[in-house]
Enzyme design. Structure first.
Site, short mmCIF file in Angstrom:
data_model
loop_
_atom_site.label_atom_id
_atom_site.label_comp_id
_atom_site.label_asym_id
_atom_site.label_seq_id
_atom_site.Cartn_x
_atom_site.Cartn_y
_atom_site.Cartn_z
N HIS A 1 8.75 36.90 79.86
CA HIS A 1 9.95 36.29 79.28
C HIS A 1 10.96 37.34 78.83
O HIS A 1 12.16 37.08 78.79
CB HIS A 1 9.58 35.37 78.10
CG HIS A 1 8.84 36.06 77.02
ND1 HIS A 1 7.46 36.15 76.97
CD2 HIS A 1 9.29 36.74 75.95
CE1 HIS A 1 7.10 36.84 75.90
NE2 HIS A 1 8.19 37.20 75.27
N LYS B 1 3.31 18.14 89.53
CA LYS B 1 3.67 18.47 88.15
C LYS B 1 2.62 19.43 87.62
O LYS B 1 1.43 19.16 87.68
CB LYS B 1 3.71 17.20 87.30
CG LYS B 1 4.12 17.44 85.87
CD LYS B 1 4.55 16.17 85.16
CE LYS B 1 3.48 15.13 85.12
NZ LYS B 1 3.88 13.95 84.31
N CYS C 1 0.99 33.76 78.78
CA CYS C 1 2.18 34.60 78.70
C CYS C 1 1.78 36.05 78.95
O CYS C 1 0.82 36.53 78.36
CB CYS C 1 2.81 34.47 77.31
SG CYS C 1 4.06 35.71 76.89
N CYS D 1 2.70 30.66 78.26
CA CYS D 1 4.02 30.84 78.86
C CYS D 1 4.84 29.56 78.87
O CYS D 1 4.33 28.49 79.21
CB CYS D 1 3.84 31.35 80.29
SG CYS D 1 5.40 31.57 81.18
N CYS E 1 8.22 30.17 80.11
CA CYS E 1 9.37 30.65 80.88
C CYS E 1 9.16 30.55 82.39
O CYS E 1 10.09 30.79 83.15
CB CYS E 1 9.71 32.09 80.50
SG CYS E 1 8.63 33.34 81.24
S1 FES Z 1 6.82 32.98 77.90
FE1 FES Z 1 6.60 33.27 80.04
S2 FES Z 1 5.78 35.28 80.17
FE2 FES Z 1 6.01 34.92 78.04
#
Ligand code: FES
Ligand code: FES
Lengths: 89, 89
Positions: free
Chosen positions: A71, A38, A67, A56, A58
């Site tokens: 995304h 995890k 990030c 991040c 995503c």
């Molecule tokens: S939320 Fe994953 S790169 Fe921005």
């Protein structure tokens, strides 16, 4: 080295179906730290360098857990609407 | 809903490859704030109530942007390995 099996099926994507290697049905993290059971990260607010840091959500960032803007590509490619968590000092 | 095309290929999983029905073609957020173009949240560290707060990165939490432990069910169901971002005061 990896020898291709003669019986290996084609990996060519089909319409409406995405072939995802080593990610069970419906997983959202294709590649980040797959050796971990995890993936959990911790931000210690007192150690934050900048007034605002984007984390991040995503699972497509090259600088995860930060990030890197990945995304945007993910959302464009899939019609999704995900974005980062901003942490403000 | 997805209507099966007469020409649709079999979705039977193959060894090492999982056929994933495209959710908006690979989207990772099935339901959270889909009326927003991009879901971004902000944590102001000075306003944190608890010493440790867990923020969701699996898009399955009923208390999004907080983590409610829903990643456990998601990981079990899919073989995925996602987890929250912990923010420590
Ligand atoms: S939320 Fe994953 S790169 Fe921005
Ligand atoms: S519920 Fe989504 S990371 Fe815990």
């Amino acid at each position: 080295s990896v020898a291709a099996s003669p019986a290996a099926p084609s990996l060519r994507p089909r319409r409406g179906v995405v072939a995802v290697r080593a990610e069970a049905g419906g997983g959202i993290n294709p590649a980040i730290r797959k050796e971990e059971d995890k993936v959990v990260d911790t931000v210690v607010t007192g150690e934050l360098a900048k007034p605002l840091t984007a984390y991040c959500r995503c699972w497509r960032s090259g600088t995860f857990p930060l990030c890197d803007g990945g995304h945007v590509k993910h959302n464009k490619a899939t019609g999704d609407n995900v974005g980062p968590l901003l942490v403000k000092k």
